[in-house]
Design an enzyme around this catalytic site. Structure first.
Site, PDB file in Angstrom:
ATOM      1  N   ASN A  22       3.351  57.436 -30.553  1.00 53.33           N
ATOM      2  CA  ASN A  22       3.808  56.049 -30.564  1.00 53.33           C
ATOM      3  C   ASN A  22       3.721  55.391 -29.196  1.00 53.33           C
ATOM      4  O   ASN A  22       3.776  54.166 -29.092  1.00 53.33           O
ATOM      5  CB  ASN A  22       5.235  55.959 -31.099  1.00 53.33           C
ATOM      6  CG  ASN A  22       5.269  55.998 -32.611  1.00 53.33           C
ATOM      7  OD1 ASN A  22       4.320  55.585 -33.274  1.00 53.33           O
ATOM      8  ND2 ASN A  22       6.346  56.507 -33.173  1.00 53.33           N
ATOM      9  N   GLU A  62       5.215  66.508 -33.986  1.00 49.22           N
ATOM     10  CA  GLU A  62       5.607  66.483 -32.576  1.00 49.22           C
ATOM     11  C   GLU A  62       6.911  67.257 -32.431  1.00 49.22           C
ATOM     12  O   GLU A  62       7.923  66.895 -33.030  1.00 49.22           O
ATOM     13  CB  GLU A  62       5.795  65.041 -32.100  1.00 49.22           C
ATOM     14  CG  GLU A  62       4.502  64.255 -32.012  1.00 49.22           C
ATOM     15  CD  GLU A  62       4.727  62.819 -31.553  1.00 49.22           C
ATOM     16  OE1 GLU A  62       3.896  62.318 -30.795  1.00 49.22           O
ATOM     17  OE2 GLU A  62       5.738  62.203 -31.973  1.00 49.22           O
ATOM     18  N   SER A  89      11.596  59.090 -34.912  1.00 43.99           N
ATOM     19  CA  SER A  89      10.317  58.676 -34.343  1.00 43.99           C
ATOM     20  C   SER A  89      10.488  57.850 -33.080  1.00 43.99           C
ATOM     21  O   SER A  89       9.517  57.592 -32.375  1.00 43.99           O
ATOM     22  CB  SER A  89       9.534  57.844 -35.364  1.00 43.99           C
ATOM     23  OG  SER A  89      10.270  56.680 -35.714  1.00 43.99           O
ATOM     24  N   HIS A 126       9.160  65.798 -35.356  1.00 44.59           N
ATOM     25  CA  HIS A 126       8.697  64.498 -35.842  1.00 44.59           C
ATOM     26  C   HIS A 126       7.452  64.660 -36.707  1.00 44.59           C
ATOM     27  O   HIS A 126       6.357  64.911 -36.208  1.00 44.59           O
ATOM     28  CB  HIS A 126       8.409  63.569 -34.654  1.00 44.59           C
ATOM     29  CG  HIS A 126       7.924  62.218 -35.066  1.00 44.59           C
ATOM     30  ND1 HIS A 126       7.064  61.463 -34.307  1.00 44.59           N
ATOM     31  CD2 HIS A 126       8.194  61.469 -36.185  1.00 44.59           C
ATOM     32  CE1 HIS A 126       6.808  60.333 -34.928  1.00 44.59           C
ATOM     33  NE2 HIS A 126       7.487  60.306 -36.057  1.00 44.59           N
TER      34      HIS A 126
END
Length: 506
Positions: A194, A156, A123, A144
Site C-alpha cells: 500500500n 505481508e 491493512s 495481512h
C-alpha cells in the site's frame, strides 16, 4: 522456524469476505478453524458462503466433493469469543478501527493461552500501535492477506516494534505452508504494497488532471505497453474509490503530508459524488447494463514510402525495436550518436523524463518525437508518443508511420514529463528504493510483494536494474526539474547506487 502443525486449531475473528477467505485458506491447509463474528448468524453464513464457492468448483469438475466436504467440515462457527480460547493462533479480520481492535486483542490476550499467537489482518493500522496496550505485545504480529484471500498469493508478515522475531518467523513459515508467498515487513504506514503502489495510481491521475490523455487511453498504454494486468483507472474502479482514496490519505497523513503521496482532487470528486466504481455503477467508467467501455485514442493509419531507418547510438531498453523494424522490411543503418532514430524528417527517442519540447530545444532537434517505455519492446502492442511543439506535421506523420510498420498501435498523448509507463515505473522504483533504504523490507521481498500482491509484470527494483544504471535516476531528476516539486525527488539509494555504478541486485 517450523510452521504451525496442521493438527492445531486456528481461529478467525470476523466472518466478512476477508475473514471467511482466511478461514477457507487455513481449513484448506488442514487446520480445524473456529470462525467467530459478533453479528448473529454471520459466522454460519460465512461458512455457508465458503461451501457455495467451493461447490461451484465441484460442479465444474475442478475439485472433488469429498475434498470440499472435508474443508467445510473443518470450519466451526462459534457464537462466543470464549470458544476460541484453545486456538494456537487467532487472526482478527474485523473493522479497521484502532480502538475496536485494541478491545478485541485485549480480550483475546485474557482468554487464550500464553503461547497463542495473536495476528492482525490490518491493512493500514500500525501493528506497534495495536500492541501498545497489550501486556504481551511480543506475540502480536501482522498477517495481512489480500482480497480474495483464497486466490491472492501474497501475505505481508508485519513486525511491530515489540513483535518477537520467532513469532514472525512462525507466521511466515505457516503462510508458506498454506500455499502463500509471505514477505516480512516492518510496521510502517502502508507496509510494502500500500506504500510502494501509490505512484501507480497517482501518476496516471495526475496525467489525467493535466489533460495528457483520457482514462481509457492511459489504461490501454499501461496494459499494452507496460504489461500491467490492469490500468490504474479500471483498477481503482474495481477496488472502490472510497477505499483507494482513503488508503492514499492514510499514507499521506502518516508520512506528515509528504508530497510523494499527495491525494488526487479528481478522485476526491468521485468519492464526493458517490461514483465509487463498480460497486456504485459509475466511476471512471460506467457499469450500468448495456454500457460500453470507451476505446483508447489510437492514431489513424499513416503511410510512408521511406525504406531506410538510421539508428544513432545505443537505444538502451528500446534496442529490440531494431529487430522489429528490420522484420518490417526496413533497411537499418547504424552509426554513432546520442541514442535516437531518424526516419525521414522524424527524430525519435526514448523518453528521459524531459518534455519533448524542452528536449528538442536543448538538443537542436526540432522534429522530435519521444516514445514511452515498454516492458518488452519486442512484443509491445501499443506505445505512447508525444511530439515537441516545434515538430512539423510531416515529422509527426512519419514518426507514427514508422511505429505502425511494426504493428504497434500508437497513442499520441500531450507533451508531459516522462510520458506514461516510464513515469509510472520510475516513481514505483523510487518508492521501492526508499522503502528498502528505510528498512521496511528487503529488496527481494519488496519485488515479490508487488508481483504476488498486485500482479506487476516485474518487481520495480528488478525493473530499474533492467533499464540500466542511472536511467531511473535520470528520469526522476528530469521530471523533478520540470515540475520543480519535491514529489519526484530521487531516493538516496538510487543516487548511491548510481555513483557506485551498480544496481539493486548487481
Amino acid at each position: 522456524m517450523q510452521a504451525l502443525d496442521t493438527q492445531t486449531t486456528i481461529a478467525v475473528i470476523g466472518a466478512g469476505a476477508m475473514g471467511s477467505g482466511i478461514a477457507q485458506v487455513a481449513a484448506q491447509a488442514g487446520h480445524k478453524v473456529y470462525l467467530h463474528d459478533q453479528r448473529d448468524g454471520a459466522a454460519t453464513a460465512g461458512r455457508d458462503g465458503i461451501a457455495r464457492q467451493l461447490q461451484r468448483r465441484v460442479d465444474k469438475g475442478k475439485m472433488e466433493q469429498q475434498t470440499v466436504d472435508a474443508i467445510v467440515g473443518r470450519i466451526q462457527p462459534v457464537s462466543a469469543l470464549s470458544e476460541v480460547a484453545d486456538s494456537i493462533m487467532v487472526i482478527e479480520a474485523i473493522v479497521e478501527d484502532l480502538e475496536i481492535k485494541h478491545s478485541l486483542l485485549a480480550d483475546l490476550e485474557e482468554l487464550c493461552g500464553q503461547d497463542t499467537i495473536l495476528a492482525t489482518n490490518t491493512s493500514s493500522i500500525s501493528v506497534t500501535a495495536l500492541g501498545a496496550k497489550l501486556r504481551h505485545p511480543e506475540r502480536l504480529v501482522g498477517m495481512h492477506f489480500f482480497n480474495p484471500a483464497p486466490l491472492m498469493a501474497l501475505v505481508e508478515v508485519v513486525k511491530g516494534l515489540a513483535t518477537d522475531n520467532a513469532v514472525a518467523e512462525i507466521v511466515h513459515a505457516t503462510a508458506a505452508n498454506w500455499g502463500k508467498k509471505p514477505v516480512f515487513a516492518t510496521s510502517t504506514p502502508g507496509f510494502i504494497v500500500n506504500r510502494v503502489a501509490r505512484p501507480f495510481y497517482a501518476e496516471s491521475l495526475r496525467l489525467l488532471q493535466e489533460g495528457a490523455a483520457d482514462p481509457a487511453t492511459l489504461d490501454a498504454i499501461i496494459r499494452e505497453s507496460g504489461n500491467f494486468r490492469m490500468g490504474p483507472f479500471e483498477l481503482t474502479d474495481l477496488i472502490g474509490h472510497d477505499v483507494n482514496y482513503a488508503v492514499t490519505n492514510s499514507v499521506f497523513n502518516a508520512y506528515y503530508q509528504d508530497a510523494r503521496f499527495l491525494p488526487s482532487l479528481i478522485q476526491k470528486e468521485l468519492v464526493e459524488a458517490g461514483r465509487l466504481g463498480r460497486k456504485s455503477g459509475q466511476g471512471f467508467y460506467s457499469y450500468t447494463d448495456g454500457s460500453e467501455r470507451p476505446a483508447p485514442d489510437t492514431e489513424p493509419a499513416r503511410q510512408s514510402d521511406d525504406t531506410t531507418l538510421i539508428v544513432e547510438g545505443d537505444l538502451g531498453p528500446a534496442s529490440t525495436l531494431i529487430n522489429r523494424f528490420r522484420d518490417a522490411g526496413l533497411e537499418i543503418v547504424e552509426r554513432d550518436g546520442p541514442g535516437q532514430i531518424r526516419f525521414g524528417d522524424a527524430v525519435l527517442a526514448l523518453t528521459d523524463g524531459r518534455m519533448a519540447t524542452e528536449r528538442a530545444q536543448a538538443e537542436g532537434t526540432p522534429d522530435l518525437t519521444l516514445f514511452d517505455l515498454a516492458f518488452d519492446f519486442g512484443k509491445a502492442t501499443r506505445l505512447a508518443v508525444c511530439f515537441s511543439d516545434q515538430a512539423s506535421e510531416k515529422a509527426r506523420h512519419e514518426a507514427v508511420a514508422l511505429l505502425q510498420k511494426t504493428n504497434i498501435a500508437v497513442s499520441a498523448v500531450k507533451d508531459r514529463p516522462g510520458l506514461v509507463v516510464m513515469r509510472t515505473v520510475a516513481t514505483l522504483a523510487n518508492e521501492a528504493a526508499d522503502a528498502e533504504l528505510h528498512g521496511v523490507a528487503t529488496k527481494e521481498d519488496i519485488d515479490l510483494a508487488m508481483k504476488a500482491g498486485l500482479n506487476y509484470p516485474e518487481g520495480p527494483l528488478s525493473w530499474s536494474d533492467r533499464l540500466g544504471n542511472g536511467r531511473v535516476l535520470q528520469v526522476l531528476t528530469n521530471i523533478q526539474n520540470s515540475y520543480g516539486e519535491d514529489r519526484y525527488r530521487p531516493a538516496l539509494l538510487l543516487r548511491k547506487n548510481h555513483h557506485a555504478g551498480k544496481g539493486f541486485y548487481k
